[in-house]
Design a protein around this motif. Structure first.
Motif, PDB file in Angstrom:
ATOM      1  N   GLU A 174      -6.098 -12.493  13.113  1.00  0.00           N
ATOM      2  CA  GLU A 174      -5.637 -13.388  12.221  1.00  0.00           C
ATOM      3  C   GLU A 174      -4.053 -12.821  11.822  1.00  0.00           C
ATOM      4  O   GLU A 174      -3.036 -13.881  11.426  1.00  0.00           O
ATOM      5  N   GLU A 175      -3.947 -11.610  11.688  1.00  0.00           N
ATOM      6  CA  GLU A 175      -2.661 -11.065  11.483  1.00  0.00           C
ATOM      7  C   GLU A 175      -1.538 -11.403  12.491  1.00  0.00           C
ATOM      8  O   GLU A 175      -0.438 -11.601  12.281  1.00  0.00           O
ATOM      9  N   LEU A 176      -2.112 -11.419  13.744  1.00  0.00           N
ATOM     10  CA  LEU A 176      -1.114 -11.571  14.916  1.00  0.00           C
ATOM     11  C   LEU A 176      -0.800 -12.919  15.014  1.00  0.00           C
ATOM     12  O   LEU A 176       0.282 -13.610  15.079  1.00  0.00           O
ATOM     13  N   MET A 177      -1.861 -13.990  14.504  1.00  0.00           N
ATOM     14  CA  MET A 177      -1.404 -15.333  14.530  1.00  0.00           C
ATOM     15  C   MET A 177      -0.327 -15.843  13.312  1.00  0.00           C
ATOM     16  O   MET A 177       0.428 -16.534  13.425  1.00  0.00           O
ATOM     17  N   SER A 178      -0.777 -15.084  12.336  1.00  0.00           N
ATOM     18  CA  SER A 178       0.098 -15.336  11.088  1.00  0.00           C
ATOM     19  C   SER A 178       1.680 -14.768  11.342  1.00  0.00           C
ATOM     20  O   SER A 178       2.632 -15.450  11.260  1.00  0.00           O
ATOM     21  N   LEU A 179       1.630 -13.680  12.082  1.00  0.00           N
ATOM     22  CA  LEU A 179       3.118 -12.997  12.733  1.00  0.00           C
ATOM     23  C   LEU A 179       3.787 -14.147  13.489  1.00  0.00           C
ATOM     24  O   LEU A 179       4.673 -14.485  13.359  1.00  0.00           O
ATOM     25  N   ALA A 180       3.017 -14.523  14.483  1.00  0.00           N
ATOM     26  CA  ALA A 180       3.398 -15.421  15.682  1.00  0.00           C
ATOM     27  C   ALA A 180       3.912 -16.777  14.995  1.00  0.00           C
ATOM     28  O   ALA A 180       4.916 -17.405  15.293  1.00  0.00           O
ATOM     29  N   GLY A 181       3.298 -17.398  13.814  1.00  0.00           N
ATOM     30  CA  GLY A 181       3.482 -18.517  13.003  1.00  0.00           C
ATOM     31  C   GLY A 181       5.051 -18.409  12.163  1.00  0.00           C
ATOM     32  O   GLY A 181       5.553 -19.184  12.352  1.00  0.00           O
ATOM     33  N   ALA A 182       4.936 -16.973  11.817  1.00  0.00           N
ATOM     34  CA  ALA A 182       6.193 -16.772  10.976  1.00  0.00           C
ATOM     35  C   ALA A 182       7.420 -16.871  11.922  1.00  0.00           C
ATOM     36  O   ALA A 182       8.472 -17.374  11.558  1.00  0.00           O
ATOM     37  N   ILE A 183       7.234 -16.001  13.063  1.00  0.00           N
ATOM     38  CA  ILE A 183       8.378 -15.918  13.927  1.00  0.00           C
ATOM     39  C   ILE A 183       8.745 -17.471  14.571  1.00  0.00           C
ATOM     40  O   ILE A 183      10.110 -17.716  14.703  1.00  0.00           O
ATOM     41  N   LEU A 184       7.702 -18.362  14.887  1.00  0.00           N
ATOM     42  CA  LEU A 184       8.178 -19.372  15.280  1.00  0.00           C
ATOM     43  C   LEU A 184       8.562 -20.317  14.425  1.00  0.00           C
ATOM     44  O   LEU A 184       9.681 -21.187  14.564  1.00  0.00           O
ATOM     45  N   MET A 185       8.194 -20.168  13.134  1.00  0.00           N
ATOM     46  CA  MET A 185       8.917 -21.009  11.992  1.00  0.00           C
ATOM     47  C   MET A 185      10.455 -20.527  11.887  1.00  0.00           C
ATOM     48  O   MET A 185      11.320 -21.361  11.676  1.00  0.00           O
ATOM     49  N   VAL A 186      10.819 -19.084  11.883  1.00  0.00           N
ATOM     50  CA  VAL A 186      12.180 -18.729  11.814  1.00  0.00           C
ATOM     51  C   VAL A 186      12.884 -19.302  13.130  1.00  0.00           C
ATOM     52  O   VAL A 186      14.060 -19.706  13.034  1.00  0.00           O
ATOM     53  N   VAL A 187      12.391 -19.519  14.514  1.00  0.00           N
ATOM     54  CA  VAL A 187      13.202 -20.035  15.333  1.00  0.00           C
ATOM     55  C   VAL A 187      13.236 -21.613  15.359  1.00  0.00           C
ATOM     56  O   VAL A 187      14.404 -21.785  15.662  1.00  0.00           O
ATOM     57  N   CYS A 188      12.342 -22.120  14.687  1.00  0.00           N
ATOM     58  CA  CYS A 188      12.625 -23.547  14.420  1.00  0.00           C
ATOM     59  C   CYS A 188      13.775 -23.664  13.473  1.00  0.00           C
ATOM     60  O   CYS A 188      14.529 -24.613  13.667  1.00  0.00           O
TER      61      CYS A 188
END
Length: 117
Positions: free
Chosen positions: A3-17
């Motif tokens: 869950e922590e990795l998914m949350s981190l990946a989601g945050a990184i994806l949001m910043v890239v977007c």
């Protein structure tokens, strides 16, 4: 842990977007501002900044060329140029991306830091 990795990946994806959207918006605004700077009958040939809100413009209006001073206080005609101007070659409109811009900025700063040592 997953869950922590998914949350981190989601945050990184949001910043890239967000960065991609900012890049796209800046390109669209840049194109509209450049097209607004010249029209059918008037064209800014050159512009030089001489202060924080002061500049000198070489403007072609119809067949005449004018030297104009622009400041916060207003706009003033400095001179009307009667002589033939040497044809100005417009620089190639190089569509440099954000990466090239940051690379050149970092390179110039690296040079400055190296000369200070």
């Amino acid at each position: 842990m997953i869950e922590e990795l998914m949350s981190l990946a989601g945050a990184i994806l949001m910043v890239v977007c967000i960065l991609a959207l900012a890049w796209w918006c800046s390109r669209m605004l840049g194109k509209s501002w450049v097209s607004a700077a010249s029209g059918k009958n008037i064209k800014i040939l050159e512009q030089i900044r001489v202060g924080t809100d002061k500049s000198i413009l070489l403007v072609k209006l119809g067949g005449h060329v004018y030297l104009i001073g622009v400041s916060g206080a207003g706009i003033q005609l400095i001179a009307q140029i009667e002589d033939e101007l040497e044809e100005l070659k417009e620089p190639e409109k190089k569509d440099s991306g954000f990466y090239e811009l940051m690379k050149s900025y970092a390179f110039t700063n690296r040079k400055k830091e190296g000369s200070n040592k």
